[in-house]
Design an enzyme around this catalytic site. Structure first.
Site, mmCIF file in Angstrom:
data_model
loop_
_atom_site.group_PDB
_atom_site.id
_atom_site.type_symbol
_atom_site.label_atom_id
_atom_site.label_comp_id
_atom_site.label_asym_id
_atom_site.label_seq_id
_atom_site.Cartn_x
_atom_site.Cartn_y
_atom_site.Cartn_z
ATOM 1 C CE LYS A 129 -8.090 6.360 2.488
ATOM 2 N NZ LYS A 129 -7.388 6.892 3.563
ATOM 3 C CG MET A 131 -2.906 11.237 13.762
ATOM 4 S SD MET A 131 -4.213 12.529 14.217
ATOM 5 C CE MET A 131 -3.969 13.956 13.324
ATOM 6 C CG ASP A 151 -0.900 -0.561 2.699
ATOM 7 O OD1 ASP A 151 0.335 -0.367 2.752
ATOM 8 O OD2 ASP A 151 -1.955 -1.134 3.145
HETATM 9 N N1 SAH Z 1 2.412 0.124 10.934
HETATM 10 C C1 SAH Z 1 2.774 2.040 10.537
HETATM 11 C C2 SAH Z 1 1.491 2.758 10.447
HETATM 12 C C3 SAH Z 1 0.754 2.314 9.894
HETATM 13 S S1 SAH Z 1 -0.853 3.672 10.266
HETATM 14 C C4 SAH Z 1 3.645 1.959 11.593
HETATM 15 O O1 SAH Z 1 4.401 0.582 12.006
HETATM 16 O O2 SAH Z 1 4.576 2.583 11.262
HETATM 17 C C5 SAH Z 1 0.240 4.973 8.593
HETATM 18 C C6 SAH Z 1 0.562 6.063 9.698
HETATM 19 O O3 SAH Z 1 1.554 6.513 10.167
HETATM 20 C C7 SAH Z 1 0.404 7.768 8.834
HETATM 21 O O4 SAH Z 1 -0.902 8.152 8.771
HETATM 22 C C8 SAH Z 1 1.464 8.251 10.289
HETATM 23 O O5 SAH Z 1 1.279 9.260 10.794
HETATM 24 C C9 SAH Z 1 2.048 7.126 9.977
HETATM 25 N N2 SAH Z 1 3.892 7.418 9.377
HETATM 26 C C10 SAH Z 1 4.144 5.756 9.343
HETATM 27 N N3 SAH Z 1 4.834 6.690 8.101
HETATM 28 C C11 SAH Z 1 5.549 7.391 7.863
HETATM 29 C C12 SAH Z 1 6.535 8.265 7.505
HETATM 30 N N4 SAH Z 1 7.856 7.438 7.188
HETATM 31 N N5 SAH Z 1 7.084 9.571 8.630
HETATM 32 C C13 SAH Z 1 5.887 10.056 9.206
HETATM 33 N N6 SAH Z 1 4.690 9.239 9.681
HETATM 34 C C14 SAH Z 1 4.790 8.222 9.148
#
Ligand code: SAH
Length: 470
Positions: free
Chosen positions: A271, A384, A249
């Protein structure tokens, strides 16, 4: 690409080498390894070549070069220190459409010699097209250390079984999986340890079993980390290289996708700009269908699959269908992004605990346990989008945190697009909006944010940063 690497058959074919010195001798050594019939054109031979000739390994025309010497040749090489002779050889060869190499004179060549690792029948060739031979030799040395000497014998063993495997395993996919399991498993180890008979017997047994079992798929639920591909685990990388199909995704970075096996099918379920992501039930069903087709499915997710990743739901469905799976943790956005932003999530003086939360904006409100979030001496990490940031900051103030309580938003952390905005609960939302931050972003709230002033080390906007391969 200036040169197409091909491996040419020289067995029994005539190759003409002009020059009788040591450099010529080196090239002749390579030609002899490939079982070529070598004719040397040179007024004199160095001792090594004279000996070769005496042993009948090469023919010698004791003369200065003339174009007709190349008649009927498959390949021509010149290694003389006479510029005019080198030019003449190059011209004569090109008139006759014979591939020609003039040592150390790329402009006169129509083919180049690569640096070679010979583990026949496995041969690895590295070339810089003449631009940086030292660099290609260094690369070769590195590869040398990665390819065990016995790989040649392993390839011979595989060659001996190839026809039988083709007959007994119907699909190309089954065969590929079979061979990958062999090359990565104990049978290869046995070969490398020199136990060739045992390896042969084990290979026959493995083939008998595979032919009986038919195709059987599996799923790897893999955390792809927050963006920087260097943050992948070894296991993630291994499975990424093994999968037949990848379901991924939006959060999986391009740098990470580049490391997925090249010929794996790619299915995007995130998305799109205008419409929505594939519903979770459809993703669950897709994984089941692919695995039941006998494929090795890589379910690749951003960060860690078990942290706000709905990975649990996906493997629940797999478990219900009896499909084998494994889960590979990844570095979650919280710890990856915090590290790259220079914000420790805990600290003796500021935060003894850390809380991960995700807030989805619904009807302009966010359903979170505000009392638990608004505690001093803890860090809160909120996964988020940016839309709810102003509400979150306001709620935390209402719940009793000071207006000047430190907080930060990090955009696309760990990648070259990383940007960090620090501020207070009172002004952060406004600052971030003014700066035009883009998804994904992570919010960190707590006194640890103050440490960034001292600890920031990664700032890709900063010209002093080493270039990142992202
Ligand atoms: N499973 C993922 C999180 C999924 S929810 C994890 O463990 O990181 C998705 C959210 O993760 C995004 O909306 C954002 O808030 C955060 N996120 C993921 N990658 C990011 C990045 N490189 N920089 C900032 N926020 C990030």
């Amino acid at each position: 690409m200036d040169h197409l690497p091909i491996f040419i058959t020289l067995r029994g074919r005539c190759c003409v080498v002009v020059g009788g010195g040591e450099i010529a001798a080196r090239k002749i050594g390579l030609l002899c390894k490939a079982h070529a019939m070598v004719t040397i054109v040179a007024p004199e031979l160095c001792p090594a070549l004279a000996e070769h000739r005496q042993q009948g390994l090469v023919d010698w025309i004791a003369a200065r070069f003339e174009p007709h010497h190349l008649d009927g040749a498959t390949l021509a090489i010149a290694a003389t220190d006479d510029e005019a002779v080198n030019r003449a050889v190059s011209a004569a060869a090109q008139t006759r459409n014979i591939p020609v190499n003039i040592v150390d004179q790329p402009a006169l060549c129509t083919f180049v010699f690569p640096s070679i690792i010979d583990r026949s029948p496995i041969v690895v060739a590295v070339s810089s097209g003449g631009a940086a031979p030292v660099l290609s030799r260094m690369l070769r040395s590195r590869l040398e250390t990665m390819i065990p000497a016995a790989y040649g014998r392993l390839a011979e063993l595989a060659g001996a079984f190839r026809e039988q495997v083709k007959q007994r395993l119907g699909s190309m996919q089954q065969r590929r999986i079979f061979w990958e399991n062999i090359f990565e498993g104990p049978i290869a180890e046995q070969m490398l340890a020199g136990r060739e008979d045992a390896a042969k017997r084990a290979l026959q047994r493995a083939l008998d079993n595979a032919a009986d079992a038919g195709a059987r798929g599996e799923v790897y639920l893999v955390g792809g980390g927050p963006g920087d591909p260097d943050l992948l685990t070894f296991r993630a990388l291994r499975l990424m290289q093994k999968a037949d199909v990848v379901v991924y995704d939006a959060l999986v970075s391009e740098g990470v996708m580049d490391l997925v096996r090249r010929d794996a099918e790619r299915i995007y379920v995130g998305k799109q700009r205008a419409n929505h992501a594939l519903p979770q039930e459809d993703i669950n069903a897709l994984l089941v269908r692919l695995a039941l087709d006998g494929r090795r499915v890589l379910r690749l997710k951003g960060g860690d699959p078990f942290i706000f990743g709905r990975g649990g739901e996906e493997i629940e469905t797999l478990a219900e269908h009896g499909i084998p799976f494994q889960v590979v943790p990844g570095i979650s956005a919280a710890n990856g992004v915090a590290s790259y932003a220079g914000i420790p999530l805990t600290h003796r003086d500021y935060a003894q605990s850390v809380l991960f939360a995700t807030g989805h904006l619904r009807d302009n409100s966010i359903d979170l346990d505000w009392e638990a979030l608004a505690r001093p001496r803890q860090t809160v990490v909120i996964y988020m989008g940016l839309t709810g940031l102003a509400i979150i900051c306001r709620k935390l103030i209402e719940q009793g945190l000071p207006r000047d309580w430190p907080a930060a938003v990090i955009q696309q952390g760990t990648t070259r697009h990383q940007r960090v905005m620090t501020g207070t609960l009172e002004n952060l939302a406004q600052k971030v909006e003014a700066a035009g931050f883009k998804a994904p972003t992570l919010t960190i709230v707590g006194e640890v944010v103050k440490l960034r002033d001292k600890l920031a080390w990664f700032d890709p906007q900063d010209g002093d940063q080493p270039p990142l391969l992202l």
